[in-house]
Design an enzyme around this catalytic site. Sequence first.
Site, PDB file in Angstrom:
ATOM      1  N   GLU A 127     -11.603  -3.394  -3.530  1.00 56.98           N
ATOM      2  CA  GLU A 127     -10.559  -2.474  -3.965  1.00 56.98           C
ATOM      3  C   GLU A 127     -10.307  -2.657  -5.468  1.00 56.98           C
ATOM      4  O   GLU A 127      -9.655  -3.613  -5.880  1.00 56.98           O
ATOM      5  CB  GLU A 127      -9.273  -2.733  -3.178  1.00 56.98           C
ATOM      6  N   HIS A 138      -9.758   2.296   0.010  1.00 57.20           N
ATOM      7  CA  HIS A 138      -9.683   1.145   0.912  1.00 57.20           C
ATOM      8  C   HIS A 138     -10.801   1.191   1.960  1.00 57.20           C
ATOM      9  O   HIS A 138     -10.564   0.905   3.136  1.00 57.20           O
ATOM     10  CB  HIS A 138      -8.310   1.098   1.589  1.00 57.20           C
ATOM     11  N   HIS A 172       0.802  -1.228   0.000  1.00 64.05           N
ATOM     12  CA  HIS A 172       0.000   0.000   0.000  1.00 64.05           C
ATOM     13  C   HIS A 172       0.835   1.279   0.000  1.00 64.05           C
ATOM     14  O   HIS A 172       0.446   2.279   0.617  1.00 64.05           O
ATOM     15  CB  HIS A 172      -0.962  -0.001   1.188  1.00 64.05           C
TER      16      HIS A 172
END
Length: 335
Positions: free
Chosen positions: A299, A165, A90
């Site tokens: 996502e 997210h 991420h």
Amino acid sequence: MEFQVTGPSGMRAKFVSRGATLAELWVPDRDGAMADVVLGFDNEAGYASSDNQHFGCTTGRFANRIALGKFSLDGKDYQLAINNGVNHLHGGSQRDLSRVEWQGEPFAGAEGNGVIFRYVSPDGEEGYPGKLDIQVTYTLTPGNALKIDYVATTDQATPVNLTNHSYFNLSGHGTPSVLDHEVWIGAERYTPKDAGAIPTGEIAPVEGTPLDFRTRRRIGDRIGDFTGHEADGYDHNWVLNGPIGVMKMVATAYDPASGRTMHVHTDQPGMQMYTANFVWGQTCKAGQVYRKHSAVCFETQHFPDSPNKPQFPSCIVRPGEEYRYSCAYEFGVEA
């Protein structure tokens, strides 16, 4: 900074500038009662705490994982932060997009009401090459959808993979489980992964696996089939049907308890469904305790480890090009 937005159809949202984050999303159930259906915190301090697991944020520069935090581009090797076992997750651990302050500007117009967030990520931030100018636009539409539009440009070739997210629970955040939610995913294939959640490079059929959601069914129906490194639940990337770059419905979720539905639309090649496997019982927004499997993320994205998998759709953006994509979460009810 916080931004409160009411959409043309009455849906309400709160956004915070840290991480260009969706903090609240209020939608009606089958009786018209409103509930906040995303996990989060009451204020920005919560998003800066160790209790935050990317709740509602804009994720990147590269959402999901990059093997060993390494990639090569145009003959040069790059090393990113290692923050998920031996891998990169991420966008990093210090200045990834979920941890920085974005500049927000509210707007209202014929296509809906929302907030435009902007951030300039400097060359070398979290190890990524190039200055990246990013704009994320959240719009509450007349059709009861939250639409998210991403635009980015760079002055050097660089991988880009942005997503939202948000953790959804259509019964309302703090409800203990989403295992009764029914899900459909428009995908015939997925990307198998190794013990570190890195794709093997294979693209395999979902048929005969717990990842087959081509017919709508409960999340909990086959979550117990996972063993070994996958035993905690769903955290997989689906290869979405249809052409890349064309907006289409790729998933639906339905909560029998409230009657709320959510349809996911995107023009991206992949989608990660994650069932909050590592939420540990932290006390968050409105004093609610969040537990394992108490939410589900959808996502929309490029495939994990795309910089190291030339057979996957390219995530590289070059000077003079524009990274541009959209997703939308459209809400409704069933009787």
